[in-house]
Motif scaffolding. Structure first.
Motif, PDB file in Angstrom:
ATOM      1  N   LEU A   1       0.916  -1.413   0.075  1.00  0.00           N
ATOM      2  CA  LEU A   1      -0.117   0.053  -0.109  1.00  0.00           C
ATOM      3  C   LEU A   1       0.961   1.179  -0.019  1.00  0.00           C
ATOM      4  CD1 LEU A   1      -3.086   0.672   0.445  1.00  0.00           C
ATOM      5  CD2 LEU A   1      -2.525   1.221   2.555  1.00  0.00           C
ATOM      6  N   ASN A   9      -6.931   9.917  -0.584  1.00  0.00           N
ATOM      7  CA  ASN A   9      -7.277   8.625  -0.564  1.00  0.00           C
ATOM      8  C   ASN A   9      -6.126   7.700  -0.967  1.00  0.00           C
ATOM      9  OD1 ASN A   9      -9.996   8.706   0.166  1.00  0.00           O
ATOM     10  ND2 ASN A   9     -10.324   9.417  -1.562  1.00  0.00           N
ATOM     11  N   PRO A  10      -5.780   6.438  -0.475  1.00  0.00           N
ATOM     12  CA  PRO A  10      -4.770   5.775  -0.844  1.00  0.00           C
ATOM     13  C   PRO A  10      -4.682   4.937  -2.190  1.00  0.00           C
ATOM     14  CG  PRO A  10      -6.054   4.472   0.957  1.00  0.00           C
ATOM     15  CD  PRO A  10      -6.458   5.865   0.789  1.00  0.00           C
ATOM     16  N   CYS A  12      -4.179   1.617  -4.082  1.00  0.00           N
ATOM     17  CA  CYS A  12      -3.670   0.293  -3.949  1.00  0.00           C
ATOM     18  C   CYS A  12      -2.843  -0.281  -4.963  1.00  0.00           C
ATOM     19  CB  CYS A  12      -5.086  -0.428  -3.682  1.00  0.00           C
ATOM     20  SG  CYS A  12      -4.691  -2.477  -3.240  1.00  0.00           S
ATOM     21  N   GLN A  17      -9.534  -5.188  -6.213  1.00  0.00           N
ATOM     22  CA  GLN A  17     -10.190  -5.417  -4.787  1.00  0.00           C
ATOM     23  C   GLN A  17     -10.917  -6.792  -4.897  1.00  0.00           C
ATOM     24  OE1 GLN A  17      -9.654  -3.556  -2.468  1.00  0.00           O
ATOM     25  NE2 GLN A  17     -10.769  -4.435  -0.799  1.00  0.00           N
ATOM     26  N   THR A  21     -11.758  -7.559   2.532  1.00  0.00           N
ATOM     27  CA  THR A  21     -10.729  -6.381   2.748  1.00  0.00           C
ATOM     28  C   THR A  21      -9.172  -6.820   2.867  1.00  0.00           C
ATOM     29  OG1 THR A  21     -12.587  -5.225   3.817  1.00  0.00           O
ATOM     30  CG2 THR A  21     -10.390  -4.435   4.340  1.00  0.00           C
ATOM     31  N   TYR A  49      -7.184  -1.070   3.348  1.00  0.00           N
ATOM     32  CA  TYR A  49      -7.780  -0.063   2.010  1.00  0.00           C
ATOM     33  C   TYR A  49      -9.229  -0.526   1.835  1.00  0.00           C
ATOM     34  CZ  TYR A  49      -8.474   1.328  -2.600  1.00  0.00           C
ATOM     35  OH  TYR A  49      -8.787   1.975  -3.810  1.00  0.00           O
ATOM     36  N   SER A  50      -9.944   0.599   1.873  1.00  0.00           N
ATOM     37  CA  SER A  50     -11.452   0.510   1.643  1.00  0.00           C
ATOM     38  C   SER A  50     -11.857  -0.240   2.756  1.00  0.00           C
ATOM     39  CB  SER A  50     -11.716  -0.020   0.397  1.00  0.00           C
ATOM     40  OG  SER A  50     -13.135   0.335  -0.186  1.00  0.00           O
ATOM     41  N   THR A  69      -4.342   5.416   7.215  1.00  0.00           N
ATOM     42  CA  THR A  69      -4.687   4.476   6.407  1.00  0.00           C
ATOM     43  C   THR A  69      -4.376   3.187   7.308  1.00  0.00           C
ATOM     44  OG1 THR A  69      -2.831   4.113   5.045  1.00  0.00           O
ATOM     45  CG2 THR A  69      -4.591   5.359   4.199  1.00  0.00           C
ATOM     46  N   SER A 262      -5.366  11.288   4.789  1.00  0.00           N
ATOM     47  CA  SER A 262      -5.670   9.914   4.171  1.00  0.00           C
ATOM     48  C   SER A 262      -6.574   9.051   5.046  1.00  0.00           C
ATOM     49  CB  SER A 262      -4.460   9.052   4.107  1.00  0.00           C
ATOM     50  OG  SER A 262      -3.595  10.014   3.246  1.00  0.00           O
ATOM     51  N   CYS A 264      -8.795   4.877   5.464  1.00  0.00           N
ATOM     52  CA  CYS A 264      -9.160   3.800   4.636  1.00  0.00           C
ATOM     53  C   CYS A 264     -10.363   3.451   4.886  1.00  0.00           C
ATOM     54  CB  CYS A 264      -7.988   2.871   5.440  1.00  0.00           C
ATOM     55  SG  CYS A 264      -8.352   2.571   7.258  1.00  0.00           S
TER      56      CYS A 264
END
Length: 488
Positions: A1, A9-10, A12, A17, A21, A49-50, A69, A262, A264
């Motif tokens: 990451l 926002n990070p 990926c 995806q 997660t 992430y997300s 994140t 940032s 996640c």
């Protein structure tokens, strides 16, 4: 990451995806403690992430805290300053006298009234209430032979009023009028001195001129936040230098964006769920910023920083009270989701004066580090922490009736949680180059070569830290360096 520049926002780098997660796990390591500046803080990290709101809330209920994140959790028995997860119940919160004084101080500072404006009775309502209370005044004197203090006070008051009414043409009518006037004065005094609720103060702040004082809830991807990022950065630097006095701190704007901007958390804007920067403005001056994650039926105050000149106003308490007020009416703005139940307040460190205000947000609860159950601070946790003041560590749950059976059940649950995890397999050369995730229960023998035992130990450790419900939602990437070192 990795982070692409200093954006919110990070990005990926692990490919598309998956249904789970994806997280990168780093086991416990020692580092410098931010509370006592010792070198014995033992913390594990998990970069995500997300992250869905449900998974985020499950992690919060296992003691994890978000920063940027990444999520972190400390080894409670081993670290120098145990960090207990804390929260308060939004639906049962009650203001204290100290918190009312804080709200009045802030109101005076921003140019408002000294307190909420009470709902006044009309003249007709006041007269009716006064007459009704005047009729009760004669009965309030009690029987003639009563020696109770309240009856004696009423008799002395009636004697004084009868003496004043004796010279009138109609003593009885004059006595009734004097009783009604006395009752009206008591009603006005009772109104003026009544204890105001948090909603009363919220209305008082809402009546302020927006050009004078304003609270803004901004999402990380909003244009308004991007335009005010440098104001936040300047406030953040001043706060770190004056309040924490951290000489080894990374002062760069990039670092500020990484850890404060940032996020996640996967936003669900239709229901109001996601990350917000709650900014407090006095004219064109930024007073403070509270970074808040709104989850399914709760919210988490991730970090709060403020202008150090406002320390006398108790800014931490004020911001928490504002969040409680806003969350209590959140379902009115977003009826698609359930009402808010809890406000998570980050960590609570026993003996730390900067965090002591949190315990006043009653009902205040701490998470037991061993059973992952919540306990009331005043009735359970406070006494146990005082009894263990030397180590600052305490188990809040009572001991199990059958320790052997409880240990066996815990081991079985941890094994099931580990097997529910998915882990990324290494490539032929030992690098993580193949985007293939396999459930731990389906791992082939020697999947990680000579580091297979170390990998399974790390996965077992992570499963124990997140619990079975969260484990079923995670796809784990293990840090290569840890595997090469045999688990670190």
């Amino acid at each position: 990451l990795m982070l692409d520049g200093a954006q919110a926002n990070p990005v990926c780098r692990w490919g598309p995806q998956a249904e789970r997660t994806r997280v990168l796990y780093q086991s416990f390591r020692s580092s410098r403690c931010g509370y006592c500046n010792d070198e014995t803080a033992v913390t594990a990290w998990m970069v995500g992430y997300s992250v869905p709101v449900g998974l985020y809330q499950e992690l919060m209920n296992h003691g994890w805290q978000r920063l940027g994140t990444a999520f972190s959790v400390c080894s409670m028995p081993a670290t120098c300053c145990p960090q207990y997860a804390s929260r308060t119940d939004v639906t049962r919160f009650q203001l204290t006298a100290s918190q009312r004084r804080t709200l009045r101080r802030v109101l005076r500072f921003v140019g408002g009234r000294c307190g909420p404006k009470p709902d006044k009775l009309s003249a007709a309502e006041l007269d009716a209430e006064a007459l009704a209370e005047a009729e009760l005044s004669l009965a309030a004197a009690g029987p003639p032979d009563s020696r109770k203090a309240r009856h004696l006070r009423w008799r002395r008051r009636l004697d004084r009023l009868r003496q004043r009414a004796a010279s009138a043409e109609s003593p009885d009518a004059e006595l009734s009028r004097l009783l009604a006037e006395s009752a009206a004065r008591r009603l006005r005094r009772r109104q003026r001195n009544s204890a105001h609720s948090l909603a009363d103060y919220a209305r008082a702040f809402a009546r302020l001129d927006p050009g004078r004082f304003q609270v803004r809830w901004l999402s990380p991807d909003s244009r308004e936040l991007q335009d005010s990022l440098h104001d936040e950065y300047a406030c953040y630097l001043t706060y770190q230098q004056s309040v924490h006095r951290d000489v080894d701190f990374d002062w760069s704007f990039r670092h500020f964006c990484d850890v404060m901007v940032s996020t996640c958390l996967a936003a669900e804007r239709a229901t109001g769920r996601g990350t917000y920067h709650v900014q407090y403005w006095l004219g064109d001056r930024l007073l403070g910023v509270d970074i808040v994650d709104v989850l399914a039926d709760s919210a988490s105050s991730m970090y709060f920083f403020y202008n150090p000149e406002l320390l006398r106003l108790s800014p931490g308490s004020f911001s928490a009270l504002h969040l409680l007020s806003r969350l209590s009416t959140w379902h009115l703005s977003f009826p698609q989701g359930p009402p808010m139940r809890y406000l998570y307040l980050g960590c609570y460190v026993p003996g730390n004066r900067k965090l002591a205000y949190k315990s006043g947000l009653r009902p205040f609860q701490l998470l037991c580090p061993e059973t992952r159950r919540w306990f009331d601070f005043d009735t359970v946790c406070r006494g146990l922490l005082l009894a263990n003041a030397g180590s600052k560590y305490a188990r809040f749950a009572p001991p199990a009736a059958d320790p052997a059976a409880a240990a066996a059940l815990e081991a079985s649950s941890a094994a099931a949680a580990r097997d529910a995890l998915k882990v990324r397999l290494p490539g032929p050369s030992g690098g993580l180059v193949q985007p293939k995730f396999v459930a731990v229960r389906d791992l082939p023998d020697g999947a990680f070569g000579r580091s297979t035992a170390a990998a399974l130990d790390l996965l077992g450790q992570l499963a124990e830290l997140v619990g079975p419900d969260a484990a079923r939602q995670l796809a784990v990437v293990l840090e290569v360096a840890l595997l090469l070192q045999g688990g670190g």
